[in-house]
Scaffold this motif. Structure first.
Motif, PDB file in Angstrom:
ATOM      1  N   GLU A 145     -17.065  39.870  38.736  1.00  0.00           N
ATOM      2  CA  GLU A 145     -16.784  39.083  37.511  1.00  0.00           C
ATOM      3  C   GLU A 145     -16.308  40.070  36.394  1.00  0.00           C
ATOM      4  O   GLU A 145     -16.421  39.907  35.177  1.00  0.00           O
ATOM      5  CB  GLU A 145     -18.020  38.241  37.082  1.00  0.00           C
ATOM      6  N   SER A 146     -15.794  41.407  36.981  1.00  0.00           N
ATOM      7  CA  SER A 146     -15.290  42.160  35.911  1.00  0.00           C
ATOM      8  C   SER A 146     -14.495  41.798  34.647  1.00  0.00           C
ATOM      9  O   SER A 146     -13.343  41.121  35.528  1.00  0.00           O
ATOM     10  CB  SER A 146     -14.625  43.516  36.592  1.00  0.00           C
ATOM     11  N   PRO A 147     -14.518  42.138  33.515  1.00  0.00           N
ATOM     12  CA  PRO A 147     -13.436  41.939  32.664  1.00  0.00           C
ATOM     13  C   PRO A 147     -12.287  42.761  32.775  1.00  0.00           C
ATOM     14  O   PRO A 147     -11.310  42.151  32.146  1.00  0.00           O
ATOM     15  CB  PRO A 147     -14.221  41.980  31.256  1.00  0.00           C
ATOM     16  N   LEU A 148     -12.366  43.593  33.568  1.00  0.00           N
ATOM     17  CA  LEU A 148     -11.292  44.684  33.546  1.00  0.00           C
ATOM     18  C   LEU A 148     -10.356  44.286  34.418  1.00  0.00           C
ATOM     19  O   LEU A 148     -10.619  43.641  35.787  1.00  0.00           O
ATOM     20  CB  LEU A 148     -11.985  46.220  33.885  1.00  0.00           C
ATOM     21  N   SER A 149      -9.091  44.255  34.534  1.00  0.00           N
ATOM     22  CA  SER A 149      -7.920  44.020  35.328  1.00  0.00           C
ATOM     23  C   SER A 149      -8.103  45.241  36.556  1.00  0.00           C
ATOM     24  O   SER A 149      -8.926  46.375  36.350  1.00  0.00           O
ATOM     25  CB  SER A 149      -6.466  44.139  34.659  1.00  0.00           C
ATOM     26  N   LYS A 150      -7.428  45.080  37.339  1.00  0.00           N
ATOM     27  CA  LYS A 150      -7.298  45.908  38.688  1.00  0.00           C
ATOM     28  C   LYS A 150      -6.828  47.415  38.253  1.00  0.00           C
ATOM     29  O   LYS A 150      -7.319  48.555  38.505  1.00  0.00           O
ATOM     30  CB  LYS A 150      -6.660  45.680  39.880  1.00  0.00           C
ATOM     31  N   ARG A 151      -5.685  47.289  37.400  1.00  0.00           N
ATOM     32  CA  ARG A 151      -5.249  48.627  36.879  1.00  0.00           C
ATOM     33  C   ARG A 151      -6.051  49.230  35.864  1.00  0.00           C
ATOM     34  O   ARG A 151      -6.223  50.404  36.080  1.00  0.00           O
ATOM     35  CB  ARG A 151      -3.985  48.187  36.066  1.00  0.00           C
ATOM     36  N   GLU A 152      -6.776  48.499  34.962  1.00  0.00           N
ATOM     37  CA  GLU A 152      -7.903  48.971  34.029  1.00  0.00           C
ATOM     38  C   GLU A 152      -8.964  49.942  34.878  1.00  0.00           C
ATOM     39  O   GLU A 152      -9.308  50.982  34.342  1.00  0.00           O
ATOM     40  CB  GLU A 152      -8.398  48.137  33.030  1.00  0.00           C
ATOM     41  N   THR A 153      -9.582  49.113  36.167  1.00  0.00           N
ATOM     42  CA  THR A 153     -10.478  49.454  36.773  1.00  0.00           C
ATOM     43  C   THR A 153     -10.080  50.999  37.416  1.00  0.00           C
ATOM     44  O   THR A 153     -10.944  51.923  37.271  1.00  0.00           O
ATOM     45  CB  THR A 153     -11.020  48.688  37.720  1.00  0.00           C
ATOM     46  N   GLY A 162     -12.612  62.661  35.504  1.00  0.00           N
ATOM     47  CA  GLY A 162     -12.395  63.933  35.061  1.00  0.00           C
ATOM     48  C   GLY A 162     -10.877  63.967  34.622  1.00  0.00           C
ATOM     49  O   GLY A 162     -10.429  65.168  33.999  1.00  0.00           O
ATOM     50  N   LYS A 163      -9.996  63.059  35.024  1.00  0.00           N
ATOM     51  CA  LYS A 163      -8.697  63.191  34.925  1.00  0.00           C
ATOM     52  C   LYS A 163      -8.363  62.852  33.164  1.00  0.00           C
ATOM     53  O   LYS A 163      -9.006  61.805  32.406  1.00  0.00           O
ATOM     54  CB  LYS A 163      -8.058  62.128  35.657  1.00  0.00           C
ATOM     55  N   ASN A 164      -7.498  63.582  32.646  1.00  0.00           N
ATOM     56  CA  ASN A 164      -7.221  63.258  31.308  1.00  0.00           C
ATOM     57  C   ASN A 164      -5.970  62.032  31.269  1.00  0.00           C
ATOM     58  O   ASN A 164      -5.419  61.855  32.582  1.00  0.00           O
ATOM     59  CB  ASN A 164      -6.768  64.596  30.503  1.00  0.00           C
ATOM     60  N   ARG A 165      -5.536  61.740  30.300  1.00  0.00           N
ATOM     61  CA  ARG A 165      -4.430  60.862  30.338  1.00  0.00           C
ATOM     62  C   ARG A 165      -3.155  61.195  30.748  1.00  0.00           C
ATOM     63  O   ARG A 165      -2.473  60.500  31.332  1.00  0.00           O
ATOM     64  CB  ARG A 165      -4.190  60.316  28.786  1.00  0.00           C
ATOM     65  N   SER A 166      -2.776  62.273  30.761  1.00  0.00           N
ATOM     66  CA  SER A 166      -1.416  62.750  31.087  1.00  0.00           C
ATOM     67  C   SER A 166      -1.600  62.917  32.689  1.00  0.00           C
ATOM     68  O   SER A 166      -0.663  62.641  33.435  1.00  0.00           O
ATOM     69  CB  SER A 166      -0.935  64.274  30.686  1.00  0.00           C
ATOM     70  N   GLN A 167      -2.750  63.328  33.318  1.00  0.00           N
ATOM     71  CA  GLN A 167      -2.922  63.494  34.591  1.00  0.00           C
ATOM     72  C   GLN A 167      -2.887  61.895  35.193  1.00  0.00           C
ATOM     73  O   GLN A 167      -2.350  61.518  36.287  1.00  0.00           O
ATOM     74  CB  GLN A 167      -4.186  64.099  34.951  1.00  0.00           C
ATOM     75  N   THR A 178       1.681  53.735  28.193  1.00  0.00           N
ATOM     76  CA  THR A 178       0.903  52.701  29.118  1.00  0.00           C
ATOM     77  C   THR A 178      -0.595  53.085  29.049  1.00  0.00           C
ATOM     78  O   THR A 178      -1.550  51.995  29.040  1.00  0.00           O
ATOM     79  CB  THR A 178       1.751  52.391  30.224  1.00  0.00           C
ATOM     80  N   VAL A 179      -0.660  54.130  29.536  1.00  0.00           N
ATOM     81  CA  VAL A 179      -2.206  54.703  29.761  1.00  0.00           C
ATOM     82  C   VAL A 179      -2.988  54.624  28.441  1.00  0.00           C
ATOM     83  O   VAL A 179      -4.098  54.029  28.574  1.00  0.00           O
ATOM     84  CB  VAL A 179      -2.166  56.144  30.316  1.00  0.00           C
ATOM     85  N   ARG A 180      -2.435  55.069  27.269  1.00  0.00           N
ATOM     86  CA  ARG A 180      -3.205  54.566  25.968  1.00  0.00           C
ATOM     87  C   ARG A 180      -3.474  53.260  25.690  1.00  0.00           C
ATOM     88  O   ARG A 180      -4.513  53.111  25.267  1.00  0.00           O
ATOM     89  CB  ARG A 180      -2.197  55.264  24.957  1.00  0.00           C
ATOM     90  N   SER A 181      -2.557  52.378  26.221  1.00  0.00           N
ATOM     91  CA  SER A 181      -2.772  51.043  26.055  1.00  0.00           C
ATOM     92  C   SER A 181      -3.846  50.402  26.972  1.00  0.00           C
ATOM     93  O   SER A 181      -4.655  49.637  26.309  1.00  0.00           O
ATOM     94  CB  SER A 181      -1.518  50.284  26.460  1.00  0.00           C
ATOM     95  N   HIS A 182      -3.652  50.781  28.232  1.00  0.00           N
ATOM     96  CA  HIS A 182      -4.836  50.492  28.978  1.00  0.00           C
ATOM     97  C   HIS A 182      -6.402  50.924  28.553  1.00  0.00           C
ATOM     98  O   HIS A 182      -7.381  50.154  28.592  1.00  0.00           O
ATOM     99  CB  HIS A 182      -4.525  50.987  30.422  1.00  0.00           C
ATOM    100  N   VAL A 183      -6.228  52.212  28.128  1.00  0.00           N
ATOM    101  CA  VAL A 183      -7.599  53.034  27.627  1.00  0.00           C
ATOM    102  C   VAL A 183      -8.046  52.098  26.627  1.00  0.00           C
ATOM    103  O   VAL A 183      -9.416  51.473  26.469  1.00  0.00           O
ATOM    104  CB  VAL A 183      -7.440  54.352  27.230  1.00  0.00           C
ATOM    105  N   LYS A 184      -7.373  51.560  25.506  1.00  0.00           N
ATOM    106  CA  LYS A 184      -7.681  50.828  24.176  1.00  0.00           C
ATOM    107  C   LYS A 184      -8.247  49.492  24.695  1.00  0.00           C
ATOM    108  O   LYS A 184      -9.124  49.014  24.165  1.00  0.00           O
ATOM    109  CB  LYS A 184      -6.402  50.752  23.426  1.00  0.00           C
TER     110      LYS A 184
END
Length: 208
Positions: A145-153, A162-167, A178-184
Protein backbone atom coordinates in the motif's frame (compact mmCIF):
# COMPACT_ATOMS: atom_id res chain seq x y z
CA UNK A 1 18.32 -44.36 -19.77
CA UNK A 2 17.95 -40.57 -19.89
CA UNK A 3 20.56 -38.67 -21.86
CA UNK A 4 23.08 -36.32 -20.30
CA UNK A 5 22.02 -32.74 -19.62
CA UNK A 6 23.65 -30.58 -22.29
CA UNK A 7 25.22 -27.41 -20.84
CA UNK A 8 26.64 -24.29 -22.50
CA UNK A 9 28.64 -21.72 -20.53
CA UNK A 10 28.87 -17.99 -21.33
CA UNK A 11 31.47 -16.39 -19.05
CA UNK A 12 34.16 -13.86 -19.96
CA UNK A 13 36.74 -14.89 -17.33
CA UNK A 14 38.69 -17.72 -18.96
CA UNK A 15 39.86 -19.29 -15.69
CA UNK A 16 36.34 -19.38 -14.28
CA UNK A 17 34.91 -20.59 -17.59
CA UNK A 18 37.40 -23.46 -17.85
CA UNK A 19 36.81 -24.29 -14.19
CA UNK A 20 33.06 -24.61 -14.68
CA UNK A 21 33.56 -26.63 -17.86
CA UNK A 22 35.83 -29.10 -16.03
CA UNK A 23 33.60 -29.28 -12.95
CA UNK A 24 30.40 -29.94 -14.90
CA UNK A 25 32.04 -32.18 -17.51
CA UNK A 26 33.37 -34.49 -14.79
CA UNK A 27 29.94 -34.96 -13.21
CA UNK A 28 27.87 -37.98 -14.20
CA UNK A 29 24.83 -37.10 -16.29
CA UNK A 30 26.17 -33.80 -17.62
CA UNK A 31 27.87 -32.80 -20.85
CA UNK A 32 29.42 -29.40 -21.56
CA UNK A 33 28.65 -28.90 -25.24
CA UNK A 34 30.20 -25.43 -25.60
CA UNK A 35 31.61 -22.44 -23.78
CA UNK A 36 31.96 -18.84 -24.90
CA UNK A 37 33.54 -15.66 -23.56
CA UNK A 38 30.65 -13.37 -24.62
CA UNK A 39 27.04 -13.55 -25.75
CA UNK A 40 28.07 -12.02 -29.07
CA UNK A 41 30.41 -14.97 -29.72
CA UNK A 42 27.78 -17.46 -28.58
CA UNK A 43 24.98 -15.99 -30.70
CA UNK A 44 26.62 -17.18 -33.92
CA UNK A 45 26.87 -20.85 -32.94
CA UNK A 46 24.85 -21.71 -29.84
CA UNK A 47 21.70 -22.87 -31.64
CA UNK A 48 23.78 -25.67 -33.17
CA UNK A 49 25.01 -26.72 -29.71
CA UNK A 50 21.43 -27.51 -28.63
CA UNK A 51 22.03 -26.92 -24.90
CA UNK A 52 19.38 -27.79 -22.32
CA UNK A 53 20.79 -25.28 -19.83
CA UNK A 54 22.96 -22.18 -20.27
CA UNK A 55 25.12 -20.91 -17.42
CA UNK A 56 25.26 -17.15 -17.97
CA UNK A 57 27.37 -14.41 -16.40
CA UNK A 58 25.98 -10.85 -16.18
CA UNK A 59 28.95 -8.51 -16.60
CA UNK A 60 30.55 -9.23 -19.97
CA UNK A 61 32.02 -7.22 -22.86
CA UNK A 62 29.46 -6.28 -25.50
CA UNK A 63 25.95 -7.51 -24.75
CA UNK A 64 25.64 -8.03 -20.99
CA UNK A 65 23.92 -11.04 -19.44
CA UNK A 66 20.66 -9.26 -18.61
CA UNK A 67 20.30 -8.07 -22.22
CA UNK A 68 21.34 -11.50 -23.52
CA UNK A 69 18.60 -13.46 -21.73
CA UNK A 70 15.66 -12.58 -24.03
CA UNK A 71 17.92 -12.95 -27.09
CA UNK A 72 18.93 -16.44 -25.97
CA UNK A 73 15.32 -17.36 -25.21
CA UNK A 74 14.40 -16.33 -28.74
CA UNK A 75 17.23 -18.42 -30.23
CA UNK A 76 16.56 -21.40 -27.94
CA UNK A 77 12.97 -21.26 -26.62
CA UNK A 78 13.20 -24.63 -24.83
CA UNK A 79 16.50 -23.85 -23.10
CA UNK A 80 16.75 -22.86 -19.43
CA UNK A 81 19.04 -20.02 -18.36
CA UNK A 82 20.82 -20.10 -15.02
CA UNK A 83 22.55 -16.89 -13.97
CA UNK A 84 25.91 -17.37 -12.23
CA UNK A 85 27.38 -14.04 -11.17
CA UNK A 86 28.98 -11.96 -8.43
CA UNK A 87 26.11 -9.46 -8.52
CA UNK A 88 23.53 -9.51 -5.73
CA UNK A 89 21.62 -6.27 -6.24
CA UNK A 90 17.84 -6.47 -6.15
CA UNK A 91 17.66 -4.59 -9.43
CA UNK A 92 19.92 -7.10 -11.24
CA UNK A 93 18.06 -10.08 -9.79
CA UNK A 94 14.62 -8.90 -10.82
CA UNK A 95 15.82 -7.73 -14.23
CA UNK A 96 17.27 -11.19 -14.85
CA UNK A 97 14.14 -13.02 -13.68
CA UNK A 98 11.81 -10.68 -15.56
CA UNK A 99 13.85 -11.21 -18.73
CA UNK A 100 13.43 -14.98 -18.50
CA UNK A 101 16.19 -16.44 -16.31
CA UNK A 102 15.06 -19.59 -14.49
CA UNK A 103 17.54 -19.39 -11.61
CA UNK A 104 20.10 -17.08 -10.03
CA UNK A 105 23.27 -18.20 -8.26
CA UNK A 106 26.24 -16.23 -6.97
CA UNK A 107 29.77 -17.36 -7.77
CA UNK A 108 30.52 -18.32 -4.16
CA UNK A 109 27.96 -21.14 -4.55
CA UNK A 110 29.58 -24.53 -3.73
CA UNK A 111 30.39 -26.61 -6.85
CA UNK A 112 28.03 -29.41 -5.79
CA UNK A 113 25.17 -26.92 -5.53
CA UNK A 114 25.89 -25.54 -9.02
CA UNK A 115 25.64 -29.08 -10.44
CA UNK A 116 22.41 -29.75 -8.51
CA UNK A 117 20.98 -26.44 -9.73
CA UNK A 118 21.58 -27.33 -13.39
CA UNK A 119 19.50 -30.49 -12.91
CA UNK A 120 16.91 -28.59 -10.86
CA UNK A 121 16.44 -25.90 -13.49
CA UNK A 122 16.18 -28.55 -16.24
CA UNK A 123 13.36 -30.17 -14.26
CA UNK A 124 11.47 -26.88 -14.03
CA UNK A 125 12.76 -25.61 -10.69
CA UNK A 126 13.98 -22.11 -9.85
CA UNK A 127 17.23 -22.50 -7.91
CA UNK A 128 18.63 -19.49 -6.07
CA UNK A 129 21.51 -18.90 -3.70
CA UNK A 130 20.29 -18.45 -0.12
CA UNK A 131 21.20 -14.75 -0.05
CA UNK A 132 19.37 -14.18 -3.37
CA UNK A 133 16.25 -15.98 -2.12
CA UNK A 134 16.27 -13.80 1.01
CA UNK A 135 16.41 -10.64 -1.13
CA UNK A 136 13.50 -11.85 -3.26
CA UNK A 137 11.40 -12.68 -0.18
CA UNK A 138 12.24 -9.35 1.42
CA UNK A 139 11.12 -7.56 -1.72
CA UNK A 140 7.74 -9.30 -1.65
CA UNK A 141 7.34 -8.34 1.99
CA UNK A 142 7.41 -4.65 1.10
CA UNK A 143 4.32 -2.64 1.91
CA UNK A 144 1.96 -3.12 -1.03
CA UNK A 145 0.00 0.00 0.00
CA UNK A 146 2.99 2.29 -0.53
CA UNK A 147 2.15 5.89 -1.39
CA UNK A 148 5.25 5.98 -3.61
CA UNK A 149 5.16 5.16 -7.30
CA UNK A 150 7.43 2.43 -8.69
CA UNK A 151 9.85 5.09 -10.02
CA UNK A 152 9.86 6.98 -6.69
CA UNK A 153 10.59 3.73 -4.84
CA UNK A 154 13.42 2.99 -7.27
CA UNK A 155 14.92 6.45 -6.72
CA UNK A 156 14.61 6.19 -2.95
CA UNK A 157 16.40 2.82 -3.01
CA UNK A 158 19.25 4.41 -4.97
CA UNK A 159 19.38 7.26 -2.45
CA UNK A 160 19.57 4.64 0.31
CA UNK A 161 22.47 3.03 -1.58
CA UNK A 162 24.36 6.33 -1.37
CA UNK A 163 23.82 7.58 -4.91
CA UNK A 164 23.58 11.34 -5.48
CA UNK A 165 21.07 12.91 -7.85
CA UNK A 166 23.47 13.06 -10.80
CA UNK A 167 24.35 9.38 -10.41
CA UNK A 168 20.66 8.47 -10.18
CA UNK A 169 19.92 10.44 -13.35
CA UNK A 170 22.68 8.58 -15.22
CA UNK A 171 21.69 5.16 -13.91
CA UNK A 172 18.00 5.57 -14.75
CA UNK A 173 18.60 7.46 -18.03
CA UNK A 174 16.52 10.44 -16.93
CA UNK A 175 17.49 14.10 -16.62
CA UNK A 176 18.53 15.75 -13.37
CA UNK A 177 15.42 17.91 -13.18
CA UNK A 178 13.22 14.79 -13.31
CA UNK A 179 15.17 13.29 -10.41
CA UNK A 180 14.72 16.53 -8.41
CA UNK A 181 10.98 16.44 -9.11
CA UNK A 182 10.71 12.80 -7.96
CA UNK A 183 12.72 13.52 -4.79
CA UNK A 184 10.45 16.49 -4.01
CA UNK A 185 7.40 14.24 -4.39
CA UNK A 186 8.98 11.58 -2.17
CA UNK A 187 9.59 14.15 0.57
CA UNK A 188 6.02 15.44 0.30
CA UNK A 189 4.44 11.99 0.39
CA UNK A 190 6.55 10.86 3.35
CA UNK A 191 6.26 14.24 5.11
CA UNK A 192 10.04 14.56 5.56
CA UNK A 193 12.68 17.18 4.79
CA UNK A 194 15.91 15.21 4.34
CA UNK A 195 17.43 12.11 2.74
CA UNK A 196 18.07 10.54 6.13
CA UNK A 197 14.47 11.05 7.28
CA UNK A 198 13.12 9.76 3.97
CA UNK A 199 15.18 6.55 4.26
CA UNK A 200 14.28 6.11 7.93
CA UNK A 201 10.54 6.59 7.32
CA UNK A 202 10.57 4.33 4.26
CA UNK A 203 12.35 1.53 6.16
CA UNK A 204 10.01 1.80 9.15
CA UNK A 205 7.00 1.48 6.84
CA UNK A 206 8.58 -1.25 4.68
CA UNK A 207 8.47 0.93 1.58
CA UNK A 208 12.04 -0.08 0.65
Amino acid sequence: MSRDIRVSIIEDDETIRQGYAFLIGEADGYEVVSHYSTYDDAARKITGDKPDVILLDIEMPGTNGIEAIPKLKKLLPQCFILILTVYESEKQIFNALENGASGYLTKNTPPSRIIESIKEVKEGGGPMSINIAKLVIKSFQKNQESPLSKRETQILELIRDGKNRSQIARELFIDLETVRSHVKNIYLKLDVNSRADAIKTAKENKLI
